[in-house]
Scaffold this motif. Structure first.
Motif, PDB file in Angstrom:
ATOM      1  N   THR A  32      -5.438 -17.120  -0.046  1.00 40.77           N
ATOM      2  CA  THR A  32      -5.112 -16.208   1.051  1.00 40.77           C
ATOM      3  C   THR A  32      -3.643 -16.341   1.429  1.00 40.77           C
ATOM      4  OG1 THR A  32      -7.369 -16.378   1.879  1.00 40.77           O
ATOM      5  CG2 THR A  32      -5.704 -15.568   3.412  1.00 40.77           C
ATOM      6  N   HIS A  35      -1.420 -14.887  -1.377  1.00 46.61           N
ATOM      7  CA  HIS A  35      -1.483 -13.421  -1.353  1.00 46.61           C
ATOM      8  C   HIS A  35      -0.571 -12.873  -0.264  1.00 46.61           C
ATOM      9  CE1 HIS A  35      -3.775  -9.542  -0.402  1.00 46.61           C
ATOM     10  NE2 HIS A  35      -3.078  -9.332  -1.501  1.00 46.61           N
ATOM     11  N   ALA A  36      -0.666 -13.424   0.941  1.00 51.34           N
ATOM     12  CA  ALA A  36       0.173 -12.965   2.054  1.00 51.34           C
ATOM     13  C   ALA A  36       1.655 -13.234   1.776  1.00 51.34           C
ATOM     14  CB  ALA A  36      -0.251 -13.651   3.350  1.00 51.34           C
ATOM     15  N   SER A  38       3.172 -13.528  -1.193  1.00 51.58           N
ATOM     16  CA  SER A  38       3.684 -12.645  -2.250  1.00 51.58           C
ATOM     17  C   SER A  38       3.867 -11.223  -1.738  1.00 51.58           C
ATOM     18  CB  SER A  38       2.791 -12.680  -3.491  1.00 51.58           C
ATOM     19  OG  SER A  38       1.513 -12.167  -3.215  1.00 51.58           O
ATOM     20  N   GLN A  39       2.972 -10.760  -0.886  1.00 51.64           N
ATOM     21  CA  GLN A  39       3.141  -9.426  -0.299  1.00 51.64           C
ATOM     22  C   GLN A  39       4.385  -9.378   0.586  1.00 51.64           C
ATOM     23  OE1 GLN A  39      -0.650  -8.617   1.663  1.00 51.64           O
ATOM     24  NE2 GLN A  39      -1.036  -7.021   0.152  1.00 51.64           N
ATOM     25  N   HIS A  40       4.588 -10.413   1.368  1.00 51.79           N
ATOM     26  CA  HIS A  40       5.743 -10.461   2.259  1.00 51.79           C
ATOM     27  C   HIS A  40       7.054 -10.479   1.465  1.00 51.79           C
ATOM     28  CE1 HIS A  40       8.268 -11.509   5.665  1.00 51.79           C
ATOM     29  NE2 HIS A  40       8.720 -12.548   4.973  1.00 51.79           N
ATOM     30  N   SER A  42       7.631  -9.607  -1.703  1.00 52.38           N
ATOM     31  CA  SER A  42       7.874  -8.454  -2.567  1.00 52.38           C
ATOM     32  C   SER A  42       7.941  -7.148  -1.791  1.00 52.38           C
ATOM     33  CB  SER A  42       6.799  -8.362  -3.653  1.00 52.38           C
ATOM     34  OG  SER A  42       5.536  -8.152  -3.064  1.00 52.38           O
ATOM     35  N   GLY A  43       7.568  -7.169  -0.515  1.00 52.63           N
ATOM     36  CA  GLY A  43       7.617  -5.964   0.311  1.00 52.63           C
ATOM     37  C   GLY A  43       9.023  -5.403   0.398  1.00 52.63           C
ATOM     38  N   THR A  51       3.773 -15.103  -9.998  1.00 54.69           N
ATOM     39  CA  THR A  51       2.673 -15.977  -9.586  1.00 54.69           C
ATOM     40  C   THR A  51       1.879 -16.485 -10.785  1.00 54.69           C
ATOM     41  OG1 THR A  51       1.215 -14.094  -9.264  1.00 54.69           O
ATOM     42  CG2 THR A  51       2.412 -14.867  -7.340  1.00 54.69           C
ATOM     43  N   TYR A  63      -4.183 -11.110  -5.808  1.00 54.56           N
ATOM     44  CA  TYR A  63      -2.823 -10.751  -6.203  1.00 54.56           C
ATOM     45  C   TYR A  63      -2.760 -10.722  -7.722  1.00 54.56           C
ATOM     46  CZ  TYR A  63      -2.720 -15.833  -6.569  1.00 54.56           C
ATOM     47  OH  TYR A  63      -3.023 -17.132  -6.871  1.00 54.56           O
ATOM     48  N   THR A  64      -1.765 -10.071  -8.250  1.00 53.64           N
ATOM     49  CA  THR A  64      -1.602 -10.010  -9.699  1.00 53.64           C
ATOM     50  C   THR A  64      -0.937 -11.295 -10.166  1.00 53.64           C
ATOM     51  OG1 THR A  64      -1.360  -7.626  -9.609  1.00 53.64           O
ATOM     52  CG2 THR A  64      -0.595  -8.713 -11.601  1.00 53.64           C
TER      53      THR A  64
END
Length: 81
Positions: A32, A35-36, A38-40, A42-43, A51, A63-64
């Motif tokens: 979790t 995921h958060a 990597s989103q932050h 790459s945003g 990863t 996530y990928t």
């Protein structure tokens, strides 16, 4: 006391990648968190995120993963041995 410039810090190099290794007990939120994170990162195209999943028993990775150990290690077969 001498004040140091943050841009001269060895931790602030623009040429080298930042590595984050996440370890912990099962169910502690590693997936979790990653995921958060990597989103932050790459945003809005801010940073390229690479990863790696090293948990062969993970059922779902949200996530990928660029490298996924589940592609080569079948944990059910390993558990039989």
């Amino acid at each position: 006391m001498e004040e140091r410039d943050a841009s001269s810090s060895p931790l602030r190099s623009t040429n080298s990648p930042t590595v984050v290794l996440v370890i912990g007990m099962a169910g502690s939120g590693k997936t979790t968190f990653l995921h958060a994170l990597s989103q932050h990162l790459s945003g809005e195209g801010r940073q390229r995120v690479y990863t790696i999943n090293l948990d062969p028993a993970a059922v779902d990775v949200p996530y990928t993963a660029n490298i996924d150990i589940r592609d080569t290690v079948k944990y059910k077969e390993v558990m039989k041995q």
